[in-house]
Design a protein around this motif. Structure first.
Motif, PDB file in Angstrom:
ATOM      1  N   TYR A 689      22.544   8.190 -44.327  1.00 57.31           N
ATOM      2  CA  TYR A 689      23.283   8.900 -43.278  1.00 57.31           C
ATOM      3  C   TYR A 689      23.184   8.228 -41.905  1.00 57.31           C
ATOM      4  N   HIS A 690      22.042   7.636 -41.615  1.00 60.13           N
ATOM      5  CA  HIS A 690      21.797   7.113 -40.256  1.00 60.13           C
ATOM      6  C   HIS A 690      21.166   5.726 -40.346  1.00 60.13           C
ATOM      7  N   HIS A 691      21.117   5.073 -39.158  1.00 61.88           N
ATOM      8  CA  HIS A 691      20.662   3.680 -39.176  1.00 61.88           C
ATOM      9  C   HIS A 691      19.679   3.337 -38.076  1.00 61.88           C
ATOM     10  N   ASP A 692      19.148   4.313 -37.355  1.00 66.15           N
ATOM     11  CA  ASP A 692      18.156   3.987 -36.319  1.00 66.15           C
ATOM     12  C   ASP A 692      16.984   4.945 -36.412  1.00 66.15           C
ATOM     13  N   LEU A 693      15.790   4.424 -36.123  1.00 66.41           N
ATOM     14  CA  LEU A 693      14.578   5.223 -36.251  1.00 66.41           C
ATOM     15  C   LEU A 693      14.473   6.299 -35.171  1.00 66.41           C
ATOM     16  N   GLY A 694      15.165   6.115 -34.047  1.00 70.28           N
ATOM     17  CA  GLY A 694      15.167   7.151 -33.024  1.00 70.28           C
ATOM     18  C   GLY A 694      15.678   8.466 -33.593  1.00 70.28           C
ATOM     19  N   THR A 695      16.763   8.388 -34.349  1.00 72.72           N
ATOM     20  CA  THR A 695      17.318   9.585 -34.996  1.00 72.72           C
ATOM     21  C   THR A 695      16.342  10.128 -36.037  1.00 72.72           C
ATOM     22  N   PHE A 696      15.651   9.224 -36.735  1.00 67.34           N
ATOM     23  CA  PHE A 696      14.672   9.655 -37.740  1.00 67.34           C
ATOM     24  C   PHE A 696      13.565  10.483 -37.090  1.00 67.34           C
ATOM     25  N   PHE A 697      13.047  10.011 -35.945  1.00 68.28           N
ATOM     26  CA  PHE A 697      11.993  10.759 -35.254  1.00 68.28           C
ATOM     27  C   PHE A 697      12.511  12.117 -34.777  1.00 68.28           C
ATOM     28  N   GLU A 698      13.764  12.170 -34.318  1.00 65.73           N
ATOM     29  CA  GLU A 698      14.355  13.444 -33.886  1.00 65.73           C
ATOM     30  C   GLU A 698      14.453  14.408 -35.064  1.00 65.73           C
ATOM     31  N   MET A 699      14.885  13.912 -36.224  1.00 65.15           N
ATOM     32  CA  MET A 699      15.009  14.770 -37.400  1.00 65.15           C
ATOM     33  C   MET A 699      13.637  15.219 -37.897  1.00 65.15           C
ATOM     34  N   TRP A 700      12.647  14.339 -37.798  1.00 67.20           N
ATOM     35  CA  TRP A 700      11.284  14.714 -38.199  1.00 67.20           C
ATOM     36  C   TRP A 700      10.780  15.864 -37.318  1.00 67.20           C
ATOM     37  N   ALA A 701      11.101  15.811 -36.020  1.00 61.78           N
ATOM     38  CA  ALA A 701      10.685  16.881 -35.108  1.00 61.78           C
ATOM     39  C   ALA A 701      11.376  18.195 -35.469  1.00 61.78           C
ATOM     40  N   LYS A 702      12.629  18.137 -35.935  1.00 66.84           N
ATOM     41  CA  LYS A 702      13.380  19.348 -36.289  1.00 66.84           C
ATOM     42  C   LYS A 702      12.968  19.903 -37.652  1.00 66.84           C
ATOM     43  N   ASP A 726      16.376  -0.838 -29.385  1.00 63.71           N
ATOM     44  CA  ASP A 726      17.529  -1.553 -28.811  1.00 63.71           C
ATOM     45  C   ASP A 726      17.257  -3.035 -28.598  1.00 63.71           C
ATOM     46  N   THR A 727      16.361  -3.617 -29.406  1.00 65.94           N
ATOM     47  CA  THR A 727      16.096  -5.062 -29.337  1.00 65.94           C
ATOM     48  C   THR A 727      16.570  -5.716 -30.629  1.00 65.94           C
ATOM     49  N   LEU A 728      16.475  -7.052 -30.672  1.00 66.79           N
ATOM     50  CA  LEU A 728      16.849  -7.788 -31.887  1.00 66.79           C
ATOM     51  C   LEU A 728      15.969  -7.384 -33.067  1.00 66.79           C
ATOM     52  N   ILE A 729      14.726  -6.994 -32.757  1.00 70.44           N
ATOM     53  CA  ILE A 729      13.816  -6.574 -33.833  1.00 70.44           C
ATOM     54  C   ILE A 729      14.414  -5.394 -34.589  1.00 70.44           C
ATOM     55  N   GLU A 730      14.883  -4.379 -33.858  1.00 69.26           N
ATOM     56  CA  GLU A 730      15.475  -3.210 -34.500  1.00 69.26           C
ATOM     57  C   GLU A 730      16.794  -3.580 -35.170  1.00 69.26           C
ATOM     58  N   ALA A 731      17.554  -4.471 -34.531  1.00 66.41           N
ATOM     59  CA  ALA A 731      18.872  -4.826 -35.068  1.00 66.41           C
ATOM     60  C   ALA A 731      18.761  -5.615 -36.374  1.00 66.41           C
ATOM     61  N   LYS A 732      17.761  -6.507 -36.468  1.00 71.83           N
ATOM     62  CA  LYS A 732      17.685  -7.430 -37.606  1.00 71.83           C
ATOM     63  C   LYS A 732      16.827  -6.914 -38.760  1.00 71.83           C
ATOM     64  N   MET A 733      15.847  -6.067 -38.477  1.00 72.49           N
ATOM     65  CA  MET A 733      14.883  -5.703 -39.522  1.00 72.49           C
ATOM     66  C   MET A 733      15.332  -4.442 -40.261  1.00 72.49           C
ATOM     67  N   PRO A 734      15.297  -4.443 -41.592  1.00 72.57           N
ATOM     68  CA  PRO A 734      15.624  -3.230 -42.360  1.00 72.57           C
ATOM     69  C   PRO A 734      14.730  -2.073 -41.931  1.00 72.57           C
ATOM     70  N   ILE A 735      15.300  -0.870 -41.941  1.00 71.72           N
ATOM     71  CA  ILE A 735      14.623   0.279 -41.373  1.00 71.72           C
ATOM     72  C   ILE A 735      13.314   0.612 -42.088  1.00 71.72           C
ATOM     73  N   VAL A 736      13.270   0.441 -43.416  1.00 68.62           N
ATOM     74  CA  VAL A 736      12.044   0.739 -44.162  1.00 68.62           C
ATOM     75  C   VAL A 736      10.962  -0.260 -43.793  1.00 68.62           C
ATOM     76  N   ASP A 737      11.336  -1.531 -43.680  1.00 66.68           N
ATOM     77  CA  ASP A 737      10.361  -2.554 -43.290  1.00 66.68           C
ATOM     78  C   ASP A 737       9.837  -2.304 -41.880  1.00 66.68           C
ATOM     79  N   LEU A 738      10.745  -1.969 -40.961  1.00 65.11           N
ATOM     80  CA  LEU A 738      10.340  -1.726 -39.571  1.00 65.11           C
ATOM     81  C   LEU A 738       9.348  -0.577 -39.503  1.00 65.11           C
ATOM     82  N   TYR A 739       9.632   0.505 -40.245  1.00 61.94           N
ATOM     83  CA  TYR A 739       8.729   1.650 -40.198  1.00 61.94           C
ATOM     84  C   TYR A 739       7.357   1.268 -40.762  1.00 61.94           C
TER      85      TYR A 739
END
Length: 871
Positions: A689-702, A726-739
């Motif tokens: 559904y989504h592609h950024d961890l910011g939204t993931f943290f918001e949903m976790w809070a809800k 909002d850096t290249l790190i977030e843009a290039k790295m898969p979300i599961v790997d980043l987490y």
């Protein structure tokens, strides 16, 4: 000393005046003049007391309290302890001696026999004054009656007018709206737009500049327009400075609405009042109902109406309000169009609410899909669970490990790397090949079917005959607890041994309902004995373990003991496991005779300790200093005693020994909650559904956590995410790997380690070599930070499966632990506390960072020299 003659003269005149007033009061009420003798008889008591009463008041008010006491003392009276009233009475009595006024003689002289004409004249004056007062009283009563009737009809006016206002509220609103529409149209056509001047270092910083014309199409609602600046500037004096205030149209139109309400509505209400009420009002109050009467009667209603109408206006579309002036609508057309607009707005709000409802339902569906099912308690039905529950140092882990050794394959999961390392070495020593796996270290033993590791290394994909999970009460830890939950409920083994305190029994029975085969409860073979005497540092003996709750306090205490001739081992949380092991070995081998530790000693370390001594009862838990819990105290105190060596474990306290003994032997409350945290499966579902961890943290809070659980606050993950958002790190790295990288277990609060983490992340996404950890030698703090830097580097290497490099850095780290151990020994010998302000030596147990002298100097600079220090 006392001017009694002058006081006497004033008192006599006052008495005469009092008597004349009394005569007039008595005579004024009589229809016929009574004779003088009758007055004397009736008022005999009053006349007799008049002189004494007047004299007392005159002489007391004319002479100070001090002089009154002095006068009486000279007369031989002892006035100390007398009440003021008694002193005044005695003083008046003594000063009156020889000073008299015969009121009866004076009255007889002026109004007695031979002065009857004077008596009759006085009677005439008294009657005239009495008649005048009576007329004034009647007029006052008459006026009060009129006022009462007016007040009564003012209340009645409110009862008549308020319903008219309520019924016609919308109609009145339209009249105000019409006036406002014309004024809005005029302002928008003729006025300019203003903006604040932000040009720095100019004289115009607190002024406004024009920014073109106002345009109606720039504003959707009246509220939007109200936020515009009018161009007027005012100032207001604050306590320390002048505040510049920029006027907005909201300020202007609030006054406009108020004026129109008080101008228009009372007149309209007055016209709508029933004619019968108006006539009745006039007949009883001698006046017609006026606009001001309406305003007084409805003051509160009209005041509330200002804010109600303003609220209604700001919610309207600006174009809807301006339509009235654009087309010069009559009141009937205006009312019809307004109703249409209300209906349009109602339908729009319904559509928006429906859309919002759909979004909420969709969000809830996503929350349930992403998070919900993850926390169902579903232990494998084919797995046999055996619980080992009891206090510290009762043989729970020893018993469970015997089953692990006998098994063909299995794993041991510990809360600390050091405990995993101990079991790894023990199994290999006992002929059971075992590998080691922690986040920052892996030792693969050939043909090993057993593994020892930290609980975070658990994987439900790994199979085994036996799994041993240690310190299960850690399931309630807010940050790490979910690792125990996963390991306990998802262990892929034939037999799972869960080790913990008695406080977790209820939770485990509920969590593992139907799959528990045996529950063993363990008691200490060695009793604990509490010494209620206050412990002093001079009472330290061999095999003592002294407990404090910070690294600094550990080193302070160790330095004091070394100075007193003891050989000391130390343990604290941030100490490298290898260094900790060497410190422990020294104590076990009797190379040192005392150990100083934080509560890190309470987790799985079996040492030859005779006595545990708590120098502190309070610890900082990351948020506040608080008293130890019963379980924490038991965990620490339970390390006292060693079967075959010390058959009684002793416990002592530096303060509050009775309170701490009660805490130690109290029954622990059952653990009621366990911690939960996100998983990789959640992140994979989230990606649908989504592609950024910011939204993931918001949903976790809800996400509403299930009953009996508490959510991890993900503090480190959020903090590190802020570094890469909002850096290249977030843009290039898969979300599961980043987490996964956000979850690396390291001290993210250390700024140098956080920078190293960011640099390593950049290297990964840019396909560059990882930056080598910075190694700084010198102080103990620098060496320990370097150790952590290597540990963080190893976390990246193992995660990226670069084992050859990891082996090299493990050797570097091992060499560093030797240096840390040596520096630690030297530091303990030379460690001393000094004042951070003047470098003067401080006592080893001084409570503050500065000496008393420097503290007093700072205090006096801030508060002056008036404060008295008492020590």
């Amino acid at each position: 000393m006392l001017e009694l003659e002058a006081i006497q003269s004033r008192a006599i005149e006052k008495t005469k005046h009092t008597l004349l007033q009394d005569i007039k009061s008595v005579l004024g009420e009589q229809d016929e003049c009574p004779d003088f003798e009758t007055y004397l008889t009736d008022r005999h008591s009053f006349i007799k007391k008049a002189w004494g009463t007047t004299w007392r008041k005159a002489v007391v008010s004319s002479v100070s309290k001090k002089n009154r006491k002095s006068y009486l003392t000279e007369k031989g009276f002892e006035v100390k302890g007398y009440k003021p009233q008694a002193i005044d009475k005695l003083f008046a009595k003594e000063t009156r001696k020889g000073i008299e006024f015969d009121a009866f003689s004076w009255l007889e002289k002026h109004y007695g026999e031979g002065n009857k004409a004077e008596w009759l004249s006085l009677y005439g004056e008294a009657r005239a004054e009495f008649a005048k007062k009576e007329e004034e009283r009647k007029e006052k009563d008459r006026q009060q009656s009129i006022n009462d009737r007016k007040a009564r009809y003012q209340l009645q006016l409110n009862l008549e007018a308020a319903p008219i206002l309520e019924v016609n509220k919308e109609l009145y609103y339209l009249h105000i709206r019409e006036k406002l529409s014309h004024q809005l149209s005029k302002d928008i056509k003729t006025n300019s737009k203003y903006i604040e001047n932000y040009a720095p270092h100019t004289e115009l910083e607190d002024e406004l500049i024009e920014n073109g014309d106002l345009t109606r199409h720039d504003y959707e609602t009246v509220h939007d327009f109200f936020q515009e600046l009018t161009g007027n500037v005012s100032s207001e004096l604050d306590r320390y400075s002048t505040i510049i205030l920029f006027e907005t149209y909201e300020d202007v139109y609030e006054v406009f609405i108020t004026d129109k309400i008080y101008e228009i509505i009372p007149t309209m209400i007055m016209d709508d009042l029933p004619a019968s009420f108006k006539e009745e009002y006039k007949s009883y109050t001698n006046a017609s109902v006026t606009r001001m009467d309406i305003i007084k009667a409805l003051r509160s209603n009209l005041s509330d109406l200002v804010y109600e109408y303003k609220r209604m206006l700001v919610e309207e579309k600006l174009s809807d309000v301006l339509e009235v002036s654009d087309h010069n609508l009559t009141i009937e057309e205006h009312q019809e169009r307004y109703q249409q607009q209300l209906e349009e707005r109602r339908l729009q709000q319904e559509r928006e609410l429906e859309e919002k409802k759909k979004l909420i339902e969709e969000e809830q569906r996503q929350l349930n899909y992403i998070f919900g099912a993850e926390y169902e308690m579903d232990p494998r039905k084919e797995t046999e669970y055996i619980l080992h529950l009891g206090d510290t140092n009762t043989g729970k882990t020893y018993t469970a490990l015997k089953s692990l050794k006998k098994a063909a394959s299995g794993s041991y999961l510990a809360p600390l790397r050091l405990l995993a390392l101990e079991v790894f070495e023990k199994l290999n020593k006992d002929g059971v090949p075992c590998s080691l796996k922690t986040g920052e270290e892996e030792k693969i033993v050939e043909d090993a079917q057993h593994m020892a590791g930290t609980v975070e290394m658990f994987s439900e994909l790994e199979h085994g005959d036996v799994t041993v999970i240690d310190e299960a009460q850690m399931i309630q830890d807010r940050d790490r607890g979910f690792s125990w939950y996963k390991a306990i409920t998802r262990a892929n083994a034939k037999q799972v041994h869960v080790i913990g305190s008695l406080s977790i029994r209820s939770m485990l029975e509920e969590m593992l309902d139907g799959v528990i085969s045996e529950i063993y409860e363990y008691e200490r073979d060695i009793p604990l004995k509490v010494d209620l005497r206050k412990f002093k540092i001079e009472q330290v003996k061999p095999a003592d373990a002294l407990i404090v709750f910070s690294r600094k306090k550990v080193l302070q205490t160790a330095a004091k003991l070394e100075k007193d001739g003891h050989k000391v081992s130390v343990i604290y949380g941030s100490m490298p496991p290898e260094t900790r092991r060497k410190q422990i070995e020294q104590f076990i081998n009797r190379e040192t005779n005392v150990i100083v530790s934080t509560d890190a000693i309470g987790m799985g370390l079996n040492l030859p300790i005779r006595r545990i001594v708590l120098l502190e009862n309070m610890k900082f838990d990351g948020q506040k200093r608080r008293l130890l819990t019963s379980q924490e105290l038991k965990q620490i105190a339970g390390r006292a005693g060693r079967k075959g060596l010390y058959n009684v474990g002793e416990v002592a306290f530096a303060k509050d020994a009775k309170q701490m003994r009660e805490l130690l032997f109290s029954t622990d409350e059952q653990i009621s909650k366990f911690s939960i945290a996100p998983t990789s499966d959640m992140l994979r579902r989230f990606k649908e559904y989504h592609h950024d961890l910011g939204t993931f943290f918001e949903m976790w809070a809800k996400f509403k956590n299930p009953k009996g659980t508490q959510k991890s606050n993900l503090a480190q993950e959020r903090e590190l995410y802020d570094e890469v958002k909002d850096t290249l790190i977030e843009a290039k790295m898969p979300i599961v790997d980043l987490y996964g990288y956000l979850q690396l277990p390291f001290s993210a609060k250390e700024s140098s380690l956080k920078k190293q983490w960011v640099a390593s992340m950049n290297a990964i996404v840019n396909r560059e070599e990882l930056p080598e950890p910075r190694i700084i030698e010198g102080s103990l703090e620098k060496l320990e930070l370097s150790y952590k830097a290597i540990g963080l580097h190893l976390l990246f290497l193992y995660r990226m499966d670069r084992r050859p490099e990891a082996i090299y850095w493990e050797r570097v780290r091992e060499e560093l632990t030797d240096k840390i151990h040596n520096v630690l020994r030297k530091d303990m010998k030379k460690f001393k506390r000094t004042c951070s302000a003047c470098s003067k030596d401080l006592p080893w147990n001084h409570d503050h960072a500065i000496c008393d002298s420097c503290f007093h100097k700072r205090f006096r600079r801030r508060h002056g020299d008036t404060y008295d220090f008492n020590y």
